[in-house]
Design a protein around this motif. Structure first.
Motif, PDB file in Angstrom:
ATOM      1  N   HIS A 178      58.439  71.560 -53.986  1.00 55.45           N
ATOM      2  CA  HIS A 178      59.205  70.807 -53.001  1.00 55.45           C
ATOM      3  C   HIS A 178      60.559  70.430 -53.597  1.00 55.45           C
ATOM      4  N   LEU A 179      61.578  70.420 -52.747  1.00 57.36           N
ATOM      5  CA  LEU A 179      62.929  70.111 -53.210  1.00 57.36           C
ATOM      6  C   LEU A 179      63.405  68.829 -52.533  1.00 57.36           C
ATOM      7  N   TYR A 180      64.133  68.953 -51.449  1.00 57.89           N
ATOM      8  CA  TYR A 180      64.679  67.787 -50.743  1.00 57.89           C
ATOM      9  C   TYR A 180      63.774  67.371 -49.586  1.00 57.89           C
ATOM     10  N   ASN A 181      63.144  68.356 -48.957  1.00 54.91           N
ATOM     11  CA  ASN A 181      62.272  68.107 -47.817  1.00 54.91           C
ATOM     12  C   ASN A 181      60.819  68.046 -48.265  1.00 54.91           C
ATOM     13  N   PHE A 182      60.052  67.193 -47.591  1.00 55.45           N
ATOM     14  CA  PHE A 182      58.643  67.027 -47.971  1.00 55.45           C
ATOM     15  C   PHE A 182      57.855  66.449 -46.809  1.00 55.45           C
ATOM     16  N   ASN A 247      47.223  61.391 -61.826  1.00 55.70           N
ATOM     17  CA  ASN A 247      46.958  59.968 -61.878  1.00 55.70           C
ATOM     18  C   ASN A 247      48.149  59.189 -62.427  1.00 55.70           C
ATOM     19  N   SER A 248      49.181  59.899 -62.873  1.00 53.60           N
ATOM     20  CA  SER A 248      50.381  59.258 -63.424  1.00 53.60           C
ATOM     21  C   SER A 248      51.530  59.230 -62.431  1.00 53.60           C
ATOM     22  N   SER A 249      51.381  59.940 -61.315  1.00 53.24           N
ATOM     23  CA  SER A 249      52.448  60.005 -60.333  1.00 53.24           C
ATOM     24  C   SER A 249      51.851  60.442 -59.001  1.00 53.24           C
ATOM     25  N   THR A 250      52.698  60.574 -58.002  1.00 50.92           N
ATOM     26  CA  THR A 250      52.285  61.086 -56.694  1.00 50.92           C
ATOM     27  C   THR A 250      53.348  62.050 -56.199  1.00 50.92           C
ATOM     28  N   PHE A 251      52.991  62.890 -55.237  1.00 51.05           N
ATOM     29  CA  PHE A 251      53.970  63.791 -54.655  1.00 51.05           C
ATOM     30  C   PHE A 251      55.102  63.002 -54.012  1.00 51.05           C
ATOM     31  N   ARG A 252      54.802  61.866 -53.408  1.00 47.54           N
ATOM     32  CA  ARG A 252      55.853  61.050 -52.794  1.00 47.54           C
ATOM     33  C   ARG A 252      56.829  60.526 -53.841  1.00 47.54           C
ATOM     34  N   LYS A 253      56.303  60.001 -54.942  1.00 42.72           N
ATOM     35  CA  LYS A 253      57.183  59.496 -55.990  1.00 42.72           C
ATOM     36  C   LYS A 253      58.063  60.614 -56.540  1.00 42.72           C
ATOM     37  N   GLU A 254      57.473  61.785 -56.782  1.00 48.02           N
ATOM     38  CA  GLU A 254      58.248  62.920 -57.279  1.00 48.02           C
ATOM     39  C   GLU A 254      59.375  63.275 -56.307  1.00 48.02           C
ATOM     40  N   TRP A 255      59.054  63.301 -55.029  1.00 45.87           N
ATOM     41  CA  TRP A 255      60.023  63.649 -53.991  1.00 45.87           C
ATOM     42  C   TRP A 255      61.172  62.644 -53.959  1.00 45.87           C
ATOM     43  N   ASN A 260      66.758  60.833 -54.940  1.00 46.88           N
ATOM     44  CA  ASN A 260      67.574  59.676 -55.308  1.00 46.88           C
ATOM     45  C   ASN A 260      68.242  59.782 -56.665  1.00 46.88           C
ATOM     46  N   ARG A 261      67.744  60.698 -57.507  1.00 49.21           N
ATOM     47  CA  ARG A 261      68.218  60.669 -58.885  1.00 49.21           C
ATOM     48  C   ARG A 261      68.507  62.037 -59.482  1.00 49.21           C
ATOM     49  N   LEU A 262      67.598  62.997 -59.299  1.00 48.59           N
ATOM     50  CA  LEU A 262      67.678  64.227 -60.086  1.00 48.59           C
ATOM     51  C   LEU A 262      68.616  65.280 -59.509  1.00 48.59           C
ATOM     52  N   LEU A 263      68.559  65.512 -58.196  1.00 45.67           N
ATOM     53  CA  LEU A 263      69.307  66.631 -57.615  1.00 45.67           C
ATOM     54  C   LEU A 263      70.799  66.548 -57.914  1.00 45.67           C
ATOM     55  N   LYS A 264      71.349  65.376 -57.848  1.00 44.42           N
ATOM     56  CA  LYS A 264      72.792  65.221 -58.081  1.00 44.42           C
ATOM     57  C   LYS A 264      73.169  65.380 -59.544  1.00 44.42           C
ATOM     58  N   ALA A 265      72.171  65.350 -60.441  1.00 43.24           N
ATOM     59  CA  ALA A 265      72.448  65.457 -61.878  1.00 43.24           C
ATOM     60  C   ALA A 265      72.436  66.890 -62.385  1.00 43.24           C
ATOM     61  N   GLN A 281      54.923  75.210 -49.280  1.00 42.56           N
ATOM     62  CA  GLN A 281      56.352  74.920 -49.223  1.00 42.56           C
ATOM     63  C   GLN A 281      57.029  75.908 -48.276  1.00 42.56           C
ATOM     64  N   PRO A 282      57.140  75.572 -46.993  1.00 38.23           N
ATOM     65  CA  PRO A 282      57.711  76.499 -46.015  1.00 38.23           C
ATOM     66  C   PRO A 282      59.145  76.872 -46.369  1.00 38.23           C
ATOM     67  N   ARG A 283      59.469  78.135 -46.205  1.00 33.78           N
ATOM     68  CA  ARG A 283      60.811  78.604 -46.569  1.00 33.78           C
ATOM     69  C   ARG A 283      61.907  77.910 -45.755  1.00 33.78           C
ATOM     70  N   GLU A 284      61.555  77.395 -44.571  1.00 31.70           N
ATOM     71  CA  GLU A 284      62.551  76.710 -43.753  1.00 31.70           C
ATOM     72  C   GLU A 284      63.110  75.469 -44.443  1.00 31.70           C
ATOM     73  N   PHE A 285      62.369  74.914 -45.391  1.00 32.57           N
ATOM     74  CA  PHE A 285      62.812  73.696 -46.077  1.00 32.57           C
ATOM     75  C   PHE A 285      63.934  73.955 -47.079  1.00 32.57           C
ATOM     76  N   TYR A 286      64.252  75.216 -47.370  1.00 36.16           N
ATOM     77  CA  TYR A 286      65.176  75.531 -48.466  1.00 36.16           C
ATOM     78  C   TYR A 286      66.481  76.161 -47.982  1.00 36.16           C
ATOM     79  N   GLU A 287      66.650  76.255 -46.688  1.00 33.36           N
ATOM     80  CA  GLU A 287      67.811  76.967 -46.155  1.00 33.36           C
ATOM     81  C   GLU A 287      69.129  76.274 -46.469  1.00 33.36           C
ATOM     82  N   LYS A 288      69.113  74.965 -46.660  1.00 36.53           N
ATOM     83  CA  LYS A 288      70.344  74.217 -46.933  1.00 36.53           C
ATOM     84  C   LYS A 288      70.384  73.696 -48.368  1.00 36.53           C
ATOM     85  N   SER A 289      69.823  74.459 -49.276  1.00 41.45           N
ATOM     86  CA  SER A 289      69.704  73.981 -50.647  1.00 41.45           C
ATOM     87  C   SER A 289      71.051  73.650 -51.287  1.00 41.45           C
ATOM     88  N   ARG A 290      72.093  74.361 -50.916  1.00 40.86           N
ATOM     89  CA  ARG A 290      73.414  74.063 -51.476  1.00 40.86           C
ATOM     90  C   ARG A 290      73.806  72.614 -51.194  1.00 40.86           C
TER      91      ARG A 290
END
Length: 328
Positions: A178-182, A247-255, A260-265, A281-290
């Motif tokens: 997962h990238l930006y969409n989830f 047990n140390s994280s969740t998919f929501r926290k990762e997302w 909020n932090r990683l993509l811009k870095a 991970q549907p391919r439609e979620f990645y069309e605007k990755s730029r």
């Protein structure tokens, strides 16, 4: 706000988890597979007519040190490969063999997997990523700069490495995560794997591997490759160590951390790699990755034939994709 599911993904969710009868059929097919003997530092093996060398290195971390197992071949500009679940370094052997003439190819067993450390400790993806980067520094890769190629859960750690050590990552091939969409409907495995020590889902590593591959692979994978995948997940204590991540994280926290932090870095060129028929991970979620990675030098998206496990489902096309990354 969670991303609405596209119609194609809604259909996939309707019958999401694998057929138990099909898993049982596959289990019987691989009934004869036995565990593999562990390797020692310096051991070699030949795959695709190329010699691979097993290495073990200890670095400062939990319990004073953490041991990483990695396999390497070739010489030249480094490429570091990170695997997903339920995999190991072996997931990348086709690409490593093909690229060994021009690059130093290094594939790591993530902490908790394969022949790497399995003791209790920091199993947050950020903490494990920092430990992994320490290992890469110790073997002389971080200082020279390296290309980073990842798949599935290995991508979680790669995301942190690319964000926290941008001067060391030359290019980032980001795979099958997962990238930006989830949408949580696409990630039931988070809760399922979290509870696996008690439900017994991973108790039989062979059945677990076949359960996951039956679920989200689309193309047939050769029996020899599947045998090795099973063996790599069958090393002692893997089935107890891997759930610690969930047990140390969740998919929501990762997302949220990505948005909020990683993509811009991320600063280096980024190639997003996703299975064309990926169920989770549907391919439609990645069309605007730029748009989602605004500060990277370049962002491209490539859809791989088949489903989730494209490194083994379509190895030649995956190698072509890594070459595309290296040309960015």
């Amino acid at each position: 706000m969670y991303t609405a599911l596209p119609p194609r993904a809604q259909q996939a969710v309707a019958n999401f988890l694998p057929s138990e009868s099909l898993v049982e059929e596959r289990y019987k097919h691989f009934a004869s597979v036995q565990p593999r003997n562990p390797d020692s530092d310096g051991d070699t093996e030949i795959l695709n007519d190329v010699t691979f060398t097993h290495r073990f290195v200890r670095v400062p971390a939990d319990h004073e040190t953490v041991t990483f197992h990695y396999v390497e071949t070739g010489t030249g500009e480094p490429i570091v490969f990170l695997h997903g679940i339920p995999d190991s370094w072996f997931q990348w052997y086709h690409q490593m063999a093909a690229l060994a003439k021009t690059h130093r190819c290094i594939a790591v067993d993530l902490k908790g997997y394969g022949q790497s450390e399995k003791q209790a400790g920091d199993y947050t993806h950020e903490g494990a990523a920092d430990q992994l980067f320490t290992m890469l520094a110790k073997i002389g890769v971080a200082s020279t700069g390296f290309n980073l190629v990842s798949h599935d859960r290995g991508t979680l750690q790669a995301d942190y490495i690319a964000a926290k050590y941008p001067d060391n990552v030359l290019r980032y091939g980001r795979g099958e995560q997962h990238l930006y969409n989830f949408n949580p409907a696409l990630a039931p495995q988070g809760d399922i794997f979290m509870d696996s020590p008690w439900t017994g889902l991973m108790e039989d590593p062979k059945r677990f591997v076949l359960w996951v591959y039956t679920w989200i692979a689309k193309r047939k994978i050769p029996d020899g490759d599947m045998t090795r995948v099973i063996q790599e997940y069958s090393y002692p204590k893997v089935v107890r160590a891997v759930p610690r991540y969930f047990n140390s994280s969740t998919f929501r926290k990762e997302w949220l951390d990505r948005r909020n932090r990683l993509l811009k870095a991320w600063k280096c060129p980024v190639l997003i790699l996703q299975g064309h028929e990926s169920r989770t991970q549907p391919r439609e979620f990645y069309e605007k990755s730029r748009e989602y990675i605004p500060n990277a030098m370049d962002v491209q998206v490539k859809y791989m034939p088949g489903g989730h496990f494209w490194t083994l489902e379509c190895p030649e096309e995956t190698t072509e994709a890594v070459n595309q990354l290296l040309a960015m």
